[in-house]
Design a protein around this motif. Sequence first.
Motif, PDB file in Angstrom:
ATOM      1  N   ILE A 145      -7.203  23.584  -3.426  1.00 47.63           N
ATOM      2  CA  ILE A 145      -7.821  22.477  -2.701  1.00 47.63           C
ATOM      3  C   ILE A 145      -6.820  21.321  -2.604  1.00 47.63           C
ATOM      4  CG2 ILE A 145      -9.772  20.903  -2.560  1.00 47.63           C
ATOM      5  CD1 ILE A 145     -10.493  23.878  -2.379  1.00 47.63           C
ATOM      6  N   PRO A 146      -6.408  20.929  -1.406  1.00 47.94           N
ATOM      7  CA  PRO A 146      -5.434  19.836  -1.281  1.00 47.94           C
ATOM      8  C   PRO A 146      -6.032  18.503  -1.696  1.00 47.94           C
ATOM      9  CG  PRO A 146      -6.253  20.496   0.881  1.00 47.94           C
ATOM     10  CD  PRO A 146      -6.803  21.487  -0.098  1.00 47.94           C
ATOM     11  N   GLY A 147      -5.148  17.594  -2.107  1.00 49.19           N
ATOM     12  CA  GLY A 147      -5.601  16.279  -2.549  1.00 49.19           C
ATOM     13  C   GLY A 147      -4.654  15.180  -2.111  1.00 49.19           C
ATOM     14  N   TYR A 148      -5.000  13.944  -2.483  1.00 43.97           N
ATOM     15  CA  TYR A 148      -4.193  12.789  -2.096  1.00 43.97           C
ATOM     16  C   TYR A 148      -4.164  11.783  -3.240  1.00 43.97           C
ATOM     17  CZ  TYR A 148      -8.661  10.365  -1.283  1.00 43.97           C
ATOM     18  OH  TYR A 148      -9.900   9.803  -1.442  1.00 43.97           O
ATOM     19  N   ARG A 149      -3.198  10.862  -3.157  1.00 45.83           N
ATOM     20  CA  ARG A 149      -3.079   9.768  -4.122  1.00 45.83           C
ATOM     21  C   ARG A 149      -2.969   8.453  -3.364  1.00 45.83           C
ATOM     22  NH1 ARG A 149      -1.133  12.204  -9.040  1.00 45.83           N
ATOM     23  NH2 ARG A 149      -0.207  14.255  -8.643  1.00 45.83           N
ATOM     24  N   VAL A 150      -3.506   7.396  -3.942  1.00 47.71           N
ATOM     25  CA  VAL A 150      -3.402   6.052  -3.384  1.00 47.71           C
ATOM     26  C   VAL A 150      -2.734   5.161  -4.417  1.00 47.71           C
ATOM     27  CG1 VAL A 150      -4.663   4.036  -2.541  1.00 47.71           C
ATOM     28  CG2 VAL A 150      -5.393   6.337  -1.877  1.00 47.71           C
TER      29      VAL A 150
ATOM     30  N   GLY B 192      -0.105   5.458  -6.098  1.00 48.92           N
ATOM     31  CA  GLY B 192       0.429   6.137  -7.263  1.00 48.92           C
ATOM     32  C   GLY B 192      -0.591   6.542  -8.294  1.00 48.92           C
ATOM     33  N   GLY B 193      -1.876   6.481  -7.981  1.00 45.80           N
ATOM     34  CA  GLY B 193      -2.918   6.824  -8.942  1.00 45.80           C
ATOM     35  C   GLY B 193      -3.112   8.316  -9.099  1.00 45.80           C
ATOM     36  N   GLU B 194      -4.219   8.686  -9.751  1.00 41.20           N
ATOM     37  CA  GLU B 194      -4.540  10.085  -9.963  1.00 41.20           C
ATOM     38  C   GLU B 194      -4.879  10.762  -8.637  1.00 41.20           C
ATOM     39  OE1 GLU B 194      -4.373  11.847 -12.822  1.00 41.20           O
ATOM     40  OE2 GLU B 194      -3.483  10.042 -13.711  1.00 41.20           O
ATOM     41  N   LYS B 195      -4.617  12.072  -8.586  1.00 34.95           N
ATOM     42  CA  LYS B 195      -4.893  12.806  -7.361  1.00 34.95           C
ATOM     43  C   LYS B 195      -6.397  13.013  -7.183  1.00 34.95           C
ATOM     44  CE  LYS B 195      -2.229  16.141  -5.989  1.00 34.95           C
ATOM     45  NZ  LYS B 195      -1.551  17.443  -5.817  1.00 34.95           N
ATOM     46  N   THR B 196      -6.850  12.810  -5.950  1.00 28.33           N
ATOM     47  CA  THR B 196      -8.249  13.030  -5.574  1.00 28.33           C
ATOM     48  C   THR B 196      -8.311  14.160  -4.552  1.00 28.33           C
ATOM     49  OG1 THR B 196      -8.774  10.685  -5.887  1.00 28.33           O
ATOM     50  CG2 THR B 196     -10.310  11.993  -4.551  1.00 28.33           C
TER      51      THR B 196
ATOM     52  N   TYR C  22       0.852  -1.190   0.000  1.00 25.39           N
ATOM     53  CA  TYR C  22       0.000   0.000   0.000  1.00 25.39           C
ATOM     54  C   TYR C  22       0.888   1.239   0.000  1.00 25.39           C
ATOM     55  CZ  TYR C  22      -3.652   3.319   1.514  1.00 25.39           C
ATOM     56  OH  TYR C  22      -4.538   4.371   1.599  1.00 25.39           O
ATOM     57  N   GLN C  23       0.398   2.253  -0.705  1.00 23.66           N
ATOM     58  CA  GLN C  23       1.126   3.519  -0.737  1.00 23.66           C
ATOM     59  C   GLN C  23       0.117   4.662  -0.738  1.00 23.66           C
ATOM     60  OE1 GLN C  23       3.740   6.006  -3.964  1.00 23.66           O
ATOM     61  NE2 GLN C  23       4.040   3.786  -3.915  1.00 23.66           N
ATOM     62  N   TYR C  24       0.413   5.694   0.029  1.00 30.02           N
ATOM     63  CA  TYR C  24      -0.492   6.841   0.146  1.00 30.02           C
ATOM     64  C   TYR C  24       0.343   8.113   0.217  1.00 30.02           C
ATOM     65  CZ  TYR C  24      -3.727  10.180   2.346  1.00 30.02           C
ATOM     66  OH  TYR C  24      -4.488  11.278   2.637  1.00 30.02           O
ATOM     67  N   SER C  25      -0.112   9.163  -0.446  1.00 37.87           N
ATOM     68  CA  SER C  25       0.536  10.470  -0.320  1.00 37.87           C
ATOM     69  C   SER C  25      -0.539  11.550  -0.290  1.00 37.87           C
ATOM     70  CB  SER C  25       1.519  10.716  -1.456  1.00 37.87           C
ATOM     71  OG  SER C  25       0.857  10.782  -2.701  1.00 37.87           O
ATOM     72  N   VAL C  26      -0.261  12.631   0.422  1.00 41.11           N
ATOM     73  CA  VAL C  26      -1.203  13.727   0.572  1.00 41.11           C
ATOM     74  C   VAL C  26      -0.434  15.032   0.452  1.00 41.11           C
ATOM     75  CG1 VAL C  26      -0.965  13.765   3.092  1.00 41.11           C
ATOM     76  CG2 VAL C  26      -3.053  14.675   2.031  1.00 41.11           C
ATOM     77  N   ASP C  27      -1.076  16.064  -0.072  1.00 42.76           N
ATOM     78  CA  ASP C  27      -0.421  17.356  -0.236  1.00 42.76           C
ATOM     79  C   ASP C  27       0.066  17.902   1.103  1.00 42.76           C
ATOM     80  OD1 ASP C  27      -0.626  17.596  -2.980  1.00 42.76           O
ATOM     81  OD2 ASP C  27      -2.610  18.520  -2.906  1.00 42.76           O
ATOM     82  N   GLY C  28       1.169  18.620   1.056  1.00 42.90           N
ATOM     83  CA  GLY C  28       1.657  19.313   2.240  1.00 42.90           C
ATOM     84  C   GLY C  28       2.949  18.745   2.784  1.00 42.90           C
TER      85      GLY C  28
END
Length: 664
Positions: A315-320, A322-326, A267-273
């Motif tokens: 508006i900040p977003g996140y990726r799961v 390595g996919g597209e930012k949500t 699993y991989q997750y990233s979020v703005d900031g």
Amino acid sequence: MDFEEKLKKELTDAPVTLPDSLSKENIAHMAQNAPQEILPMKRGRRHPVLRDFAYAVAALILLIALGTGIDVGYRFFYNQRLERQVQTVAEKTVEPDDPYASVRQAVLTQYLESRADQRRKSSFFAEDLFGWGIKYAVGGLGAAADVDAEFGAASDQNAAAAHSETNVQVKGVDEADIVKTDGRYIYYGSGTEIRVVDASDPARMRQTGLIRLPAGNVSLEGLYLTGKRVVAVFSGLTQEREDGGAEIFTGCAIYDLTDPAAPKEVYQYSVDGSFTDSRVVDNRLLLVSGFSVPYYAYNEEDVAEACEALSGACIPGYRVNGGEKTQLPAEDIVLPRDGDCDTFAIATLIDLSAPSDTPETVSVLAGASKIWCGRENLYITAYSYWHGTDSPDYTIEKFRFADGVFQRVGEGAADGWEFSENSYNMDEYNGYFRIAMNASDGAAVYVFNEKMERVGYLGGIAPGEQIYGVRFDGDRAYLVTFYQTDPLFTIDLSDPKEPKLLGDLEIPGYSAYLHPVADGLMVGVGADGTQDGLNGGAKVSLYDVSDPENPVELDVWTRPNAWADSDPHAFVSLGNGMFSVNVDTYDQDAFIALFRVEGNTLRQIGQYAFLSGRSQRAVFIEQTVFAVNDMGLLAYDGATAERVGRFSFYESGNYGYGDDVIDY
């Protein structure tokens, strides 16, 4: 016609009313009543030099009066213009049915205020001189909720453990660190890699696996162990923004260790900031980041175009995986009622056993500096640097993540500034949140109830000195301040509404980290000194705080030309009165000092060197002591201090470093 010319034209044509202070009569009155002389001379005569000086002063006062009137008038016009501009921009760039409309409105208002600040500060009579400013109140989403009490307590192990664990502030709340162990393997993280070293046979340590963080410009912030999984928390930087600027993000990756020789990312997750901090509670990861709105990238002279671009990037977003930012859900973004910040504090909750493609998030446009986390509540602190001087210097946002909910509870405010990167100046006990801060008149302690309403305050502690260490322990708090000597203050918090200063102890040097080791006994790690100040030595103190009105330093250990690592994660508590402290010397030597508290004495019972003379972490497995740093591991017999094993990360065959062999 550039932006300023357009603005001047609109200001000239704007149908506004002059304030009374700018009327011709008022200006004439100020000129007529300006002082005309400074000192009368004897015999009624005025010295020519003083007379000329008096005229000059009068002219200066007149100039200030006129300048002030012009400056106030300009600001009045500019504020009128700004209000119209905000409304116009909102109508053009924010769709009424947009779920993020209120967020975009708040961000655009901040952007336009920042431009107004820049313009005002470039005028002859700057804002810093007269203290004029503007402030907008932005309506909030969501309301504070009543919650059950939740407490935090000083962490310590009551019995000897089979292996050491990361020293944490709150029992049951794990903290990320660069080294972890499960009793057999030692996991060491640095840069973009995590090494897995089999330490079951200290004489024959071997690297069984290597974890490389996700591709890109990322750097490890810390790691966790949970069952057969290791969790890497990292920060990163990409060049993916449409305006060509850098995109800063915070992330985590989960790796399965069923086969230690072949760790597998699951699993991989990233979020703005940018990364703020993290915690693990009940196998759930709390990841906190601060996303700053990129105003600097949109300084085009056409304000309308800049606002349009900004509204699409705020508006900040996140990726799961390595996919597209949500984008973060609109309902999860909160705007404080008196918000004047340009940074989103983003808290993400991830179930480590079954991570979701849509993890829970809560975000507040309130900034993110540090966190404190208990078993049920999370607190995020931030400074307020923005427009106007009537907003609090420091805010504390409270979130609840227990009982199946993850929501903002409320906000508290304090005046002052922090003194360290760790969270030991904060604590929660019996439903009350306490925080110690430096202030203009000395150290201060604030107390807030469950709704983040301030209910208690104790200030003016040690004026002119700065806090170096804090420890909350139940209804007591211990503060260390320092100027030339170290006063250890004891504070009674049994009545949260009436904190009381009970006693103090003044000794040479200071303690930057305080750790309870037994009932009434506390260890301090810091710097040695004399009555005139520091002397360049390391110091470990044993305090008796059983009588809070009369704290006593029972014993000390010192080392000249050295410093003790006061990072809480470098302190290892082994129970039974045993603990270790890392010490670095100016001779490029570094070692682990192992201590035992025996009655009222502090006895050093072991000393173990590091590779390459740089300390990082001590790890204890059964009777073996491992000194770990970025060069490798040294293993020692804990009883005899005899070295029984050595492993260098830079030797041939140790994954990824070629054939370069470094000997020590």
